[in-house]
Design an enzyme around this catalytic site. Structure first.
Site, mmCIF file in Angstrom:
data_model
loop_
_atom_site.group_PDB
_atom_site.id
_atom_site.type_symbol
_atom_site.label_atom_id
_atom_site.label_comp_id
_atom_site.label_asym_id
_atom_site.label_seq_id
_atom_site.Cartn_x
_atom_site.Cartn_y
_atom_site.Cartn_z
ATOM 1 N N HIS A 55 43.079 38.984 40.644
ATOM 2 C CA HIS A 55 43.761 40.203 41.084
ATOM 3 C C HIS A 55 43.397 40.682 42.284
ATOM 4 O O HIS A 55 42.284 40.680 42.809
ATOM 5 C CB HIS A 55 43.521 41.159 39.693
ATOM 6 C CG HIS A 55 44.094 40.545 38.527
ATOM 7 N ND1 HIS A 55 44.126 41.514 37.498
ATOM 8 C CD2 HIS A 55 44.329 39.516 38.030
ATOM 9 C CE1 HIS A 55 44.644 41.010 36.388
ATOM 10 N NE2 HIS A 55 44.716 39.581 36.799
ATOM 11 N N GLU A 57 42.295 43.645 43.219
ATOM 12 C CA GLU A 57 41.337 44.586 42.884
ATOM 13 C C GLU A 57 39.982 43.694 43.052
ATOM 14 O O GLU A 57 39.143 44.034 43.660
ATOM 15 C CB GLU A 57 41.051 45.408 41.642
ATOM 16 C CG GLU A 57 42.191 46.427 41.300
ATOM 17 C CD GLU A 57 43.259 45.949 40.674
ATOM 18 O OE1 GLU A 57 43.857 44.562 40.815
ATOM 19 O OE2 GLU A 57 43.812 46.323 39.773
#
Length: 154
Positions: A55, A57
């Site tokens: 992801h 993040e």
């Protein structure tokens, strides 16, 4: 509610999201900022990286941690185009990120305000400040356009 710096850094996260879209990934981007400097960047890479963990993040946090030489990012802010999922919210807490600013909510996986309020759980050893809605309309439009294009190819 949002500062000029918030706008500036979210535009950088949006640029990361465009990088994801260019390689056929869902357009999600993130940047980690500390002391007015971007120290971590990430864009969604689940398909190209062949990993559910890739992801935006997580990639941005790993990039920032490698630059500062520590897993603790307690003086940092994370800007991300989409509300973090439960996994990313947990990683943000573990990395001790101080602030999270996100663009639009995530109706299927949102772990901050939509499906769960992870940052508001009492008893956690770290408190994350958060706010959402920055460039929400633009980011939602980008996401919708991406999925519309994907569906048209089927």
């Amino acid at each position: 509610m949002f500062s000029e710096d918030d706008n500036k850094y979210m535009l950088e996260a949006i640029a990361e999201a465009h990088k994801a879209a260019e390689v056929g990934e869902v357009p999600i981007g993130a940047v980690v900022v500390c002391d007015g400097e971007i120290i971590g960047r990430g864009s969604n890479r689940k398909n190209t990286g062949k990993s559910a963990l890739k992801h935006a993040e997580i990639i941005a946090i790993e990039d920032a941690s490698s630059k500062v030489g520590d897993w603790r990012l307690d003086e940092c802010s994370l800007y991300v185009t989409l509300e973090p999922c439960l996994m990313c919210a947990g990683a943000i807490i573990h990395a001790r990120v101080r602030n999270v600013i996100f663009g639009t909510t995530e109706p299927k996986f949102g772990g901050v305000v939509t499906l769960a309020n992870t940052f508001d759980i009492e008893g956690l050893n770290h408190k994350v400040n958060y706010k959402g809605g920055l460039f929400a309309d633009e980011i939602s439009a980008m996401m919708k356009a991406f999925f519309k294009e994907i569906r048209s190819k089927k």
